[in-house]
Design an enzyme around this catalytic site. Structure first.
Site, PDB file in Angstrom:
ATOM      1  N   TRP A  14       0.813  -1.217   0.000  1.00  0.00           N
ATOM      2  CA  TRP A  14       0.000   0.000   0.000  1.00  0.00           C
ATOM      3  C   TRP A  14       0.848   1.269   0.000  1.00  0.00           C
ATOM      4  CZ3 TRP A  14      -0.300  -4.250   3.082  1.00  0.00           C
ATOM      5  CH2 TRP A  14      -1.387  -5.111   2.868  1.00  0.00           C
ATOM      6  N   ASP A  15       2.174   1.139  -0.192  1.00  0.00           N
ATOM      7  CA  ASP A  15       3.080   2.286  -0.120  1.00  0.00           C
ATOM      8  C   ASP A  15       2.996   2.942   1.255  1.00  0.00           C
ATOM      9  OD1 ASP A  15       4.970   4.083  -0.948  1.00  0.00           O
ATOM     10  OD2 ASP A  15       3.556   5.419  -1.946  1.00  0.00           O
ATOM     11  N   MET A  16       2.861   2.121   2.300  1.00  0.00           N
ATOM     12  CA  MET A  16       2.780   2.622   3.669  1.00  0.00           C
ATOM     13  C   MET A  16       4.166   2.612   4.312  1.00  0.00           C
ATOM     14  SD  MET A  16      -0.192   3.682   4.486  1.00  0.00           S
ATOM     15  CE  MET A  16      -1.414   3.956   3.218  1.00  0.00           C
TER      16      MET A  16
END
Length: 770
Positions: free
Chosen positions: A448-450
């Site tokens: 999630w590109d977290m």
């Protein structure tokens, strides 16, 4: 005819929404609009108006059941109905005989909205006056009170200044002291993500700043007179993903200093400025003259593309200033996101502060993390990187890395265990050797590109008469992970919690994720009731969009259907991080509430799995090819058909946490839509912000970074907005403060932000009390 026109989209769209499992209201409202229209057409005016009163009263009850007294959620639901009711009331031929029920309906609606406008369920002020200051003498000895010698003032990233000349009582007296133009604005061949994100340094009355293309300028802090400039001649192109400089680093040679090999430090450049450039160079400058330090690297420059495996200019970009210890300079860098699975290494490297010699390397994706490449070797391509500023505890000798994830961000089916182990983690390294001391992973198998987008903040917590060395790591998810910075053990619990499963074919998922109990993550999952719009019509369109997406709460896997990612890719916290008053044990920060949509795109003629001229690297948003994987991805914010956010406001807030209790002390909306709306109306809805805050002993917090062009001052004790001033361009940076000539100054760099669409410029402005 007007009622008929209103009825058709509501009826058709409402039936569509019901088919998707959404609210029945819009179809019912459409049917009632249609009934009113038909009755008016037939001349049965009285019946039509009674039916309209039923529609309006039913809408008020439905609205209250969904959003209570939230004014900005009421307006799109009732605006059209209320305006039309008022219009019908003043048309005698229509309202005759039913004026009383129409008036009663309008009064009920106005009373409901009047109660709502006086409330704000998303904001509350607080009282932190009981948090008394306990001055830390050791911290004060690190640098003079009037200096700002590192990106976060201290290399521990607290963004706290002991200056107290500016207070809540006089901050409204701030005036512009000086202002300069860097002469370095966005160029035609720059990438979309061309920004001016600099936090300047201040040392002994001299301010050091870097511009969009990494020009370094030294300025007299009292007058704004330019003392020297250095231009590294950085030229970008549209295939670069970024063009920015968040700051430079400073180092003074102490008496009898030795280099990393135990040899006497050179006499040249007794005070140095270290400049990372977007074309992968590290340059050392004499802080007094701006001349390059010839003994550093090769004629003052270290080539950061050396041994990277893939050395195409623009694929590896150091955008954040390095950490500088007595002997070793440590830096990471940004890697092109989501272009392919064959990108430069994300290796973290330590260089001798005087000679530029490579002392050590820590390659997070390599089996042997500390292996230095021999002849014909390179660092492991595509290993996770640390693009945000690092943090440093000089006493412990530890440097802290806010790690990203191996690109591509939203597909992990082909990631190796060695690549996975430190992705989206906080990692502590020995600053002299590069050996890992501990690590803590904040997201497992991140899709999630977290990643951890901000410099960790170090503070000594006071607990029952004891001092606990802590690290605060703000994340995109809204969680703040609090760790013992010496051991990596949690100081605030983050229990592993089950998350949604069922990834795309070929993908694997972690069954659980850690959820910190110090968090600003939304308390409840997003529902259709959270969808917003200017009117009930575009709100209906947003509800249809929402119900077409896959969403089962945080960490819903990416999908070909399209997945709602909330908190979104922009992060609840971004690279500006948080600011901490270590004396009063208070933390402040700015939040973003902006859902994104991530949709996997199977390979096909228009989406090949190999590089083509039609699919060059570029911005992080929009269509991303993710070459070398089974999918491309399209991602961006969830917007309505007319370009407004589908999620209800506020989209941005400012918060404070009492570190004695780890509880939120206050939270208020931050920013207006003045520079985003078609008309320059400063409605304080709360807007996204890219940048961070600073906090002072004077009990004032300063913040720019919003979509509107303002610098603001908030009362640390209460959250009350104390002062604001209009900027000449977008202020997507973190301000700083320093002292010179007996005065306290606050400085902001304002040059706009391409992806956010704020106004570009080249301004640096200093404020002081007049």
């Amino acid at each position: 005819m007007l009622l008929l026109l209103f009825s058709l989209p509501l009826l058709v769209g409402g039936l569509w929404l019901i088919g998707l499992g959404g609210s029945f209201y819009y179809a019912i409202a459409g049917a009632l609009f249609l009934g009113c229209s038909a009755l008016l057409w037939l001349g049965r005016t009285r019946n039509a108006m009674w039916l309209y009163c039923l529609l309006a009263l039913g809408s008020i009850l439905w609205c209250y059941s969904e959003v209570g007294f939230d004014w900005w959620q009421i307006t799109p639901r009732l605006g059209v109905i209320g305006i039309l009711a008022a219009a019908l009331l003043v048309i005698p031929s229509i309202s005759r005989g039913v004026r009383t029920p129409l008036v009663a309906t309008v009064v009920i609606g106005a009373a409901y909205m009047g109660i709502a406008v006086a409330q704000d369920p998303h904001s509350f002020e607080g009282d932190l006056t009981a948090n008394q200051s306990q001055v830390d003498a050791a911290m004060a000895a690190v640098q003079p009170a009037g200096d700002w010698r590192a990106y976060g003032r201290s290399q521990g990233g607290d963004r706290f200044s002991p200056l107290d000349q500016i207070t809540p009582a006089n901050v409204d007296k701030l005036k512009v002291a000086w202002q300069i133009h860097t002469g370095d604005e966005v160029r035609p061949n720059d990438p979309k993500d061309a920004t001016f994100e600099d936090t300047p340094l201040a040392v002994n009355g001299t301010v050091y700043l870097c511009s969009t293309h990494q020009k370094v300028i030294a300025v007299d802090g009292a007058t704004g007179h330019v003392r020297w400039q250095f231009d590294p001649k950085v030229f970008g192109n549209k295939t670069f993903q970024h063009m920015t400089c968040r700051g430079v680093s400073y180092h003074e040679t102490p008496a009898n200093a030795l280099d990393s090999q135990g040899k006497p430090a050179p006499a040249e450049c007794a005070a140095r400025i270290y400049l990372p450039t977007n074309d992968a160079r590290l340059i050392a400058l004499d802080a007094k003259t701006g001349q390059v330090c010839k003994g550093f690297g090769t004629n003052g420059t270290v080539d950061l593309n050396k041994d990277m495996g893939m050395s195409k200019v623009g694929f590896y970009e150091p955008t954040s200033p390095p950490i500088v210890s007595d002997h070793v300079l440590v830096l990471g860098g940004s890697i092109t996101d989501n272009y392919s699975s064959n990108e430069p290494s994300g290796v973290i490297r330590g260089y001798d502060v005087y000679t530029g010699r490579l002392v050590w390397a820590w390659d997070s994706g390599a089996i042997d993390e500390n292996h230095l490449p021999g002849k014909g070797e390179s660092f492991k391509t595509n290993s996770p990187n640390a693009w945000a500023p690092l943090a440093f505890d000089a006493k412990a000798g530890l440097v802290y890395l806010p790690m990203g994830v191996s690109t591509p961000d939203v597909w992990g089916g082909n990631r190796s265990p060695s690549v996975e182990r430190y992705s989206s983690s906080i990692v502590a390294l020995n600053v002299n050797t590069g050996h890992r001391v501990w690590s803590y992973q904040t997201v497992h198998h991140d899709l999630w590109d977290m990643d951890i987008p901000a410099q960790p903040s170090l503070v000594d917590l006071r607990r029952n008469g004891k001092v606990v060395p802590a690290l605060f790591a703000p994340t995109k998810s809204g969680d703040i992970f609090v760790l013992n910075r010496l051991t990596g053990k949690l100081l605030v619990d983050a229990p592993e919690t089950a998350v949604p499963q069922g990834g795309a074919p070929g993908e694997r998922l972690s069954p659980t994720q850690p959820f910190s109990q110090l968090s600003f993550r939304p308390k409840a999952p997003v529902t259709g009731a959270d969808m917003w719009g200017a009117t009930m019509f575009d709100q209906l369109a947003c509800r249809i969009q929402f119900h077409q997406l896959r969403y089962e709460g945080p960490f819903t896997p990416p999908s070909t259907q399209g997945t709602l990612v909330f908190p979104g890719n922009i992060g609840m916290f971004e690279w500006g991080g948080v600011a901490i008053d270590p004396e009063r044990q208070i933390m402040v920060g700015n939040l973003n509430y902006m859902p994104f949509v991530s949709k996997l795109l199977p390979r096909g003629p228009q989406n090949p799995s190999y590089a083509t001229p039609q699919h060059p690297p570029g911005p992080e948003g929009g269509l991303q090819p993710m070459l070398g994987t089974p999918y491309g991805v399209a991602h961006g914010p969830l917007f309505s058909p007319i370009g407004l956010p589908c999620f209800r406001p506020p989209w941005g807030a400012v918060v404070a946490v009492d570190l004695r209790t780890m509880k939120t002390a206050w939270q208020v909306r931050n920013g207006t839509i003045r520079d985003s709306a078609p008309l320059p109306i400063p409605l304080r809805l709360g807007v996204p912000s890219i940048g961070g805050p600073l906090i002072t002993r004077g009990r004032v917090m300063f913040l720019t970074s919003t979509l509107d062009q303002y610098i603001r001052a908030y009362a640390v004790d209460s959250g009350k907005l104390l002062w604001e001033d209009r900027l000449g361009a977008g202020g997507q940076s973190t301000p700083m403060t320093y002292g010179a000539g007996g005065r306290q100054y606050v400085v902001t760099a304002d040059g706009g932000h391409g992806p956010l669409g704020t106004k570009h410029g080249d301004l640096v402005t200093a404020y002081t009390l007049k």
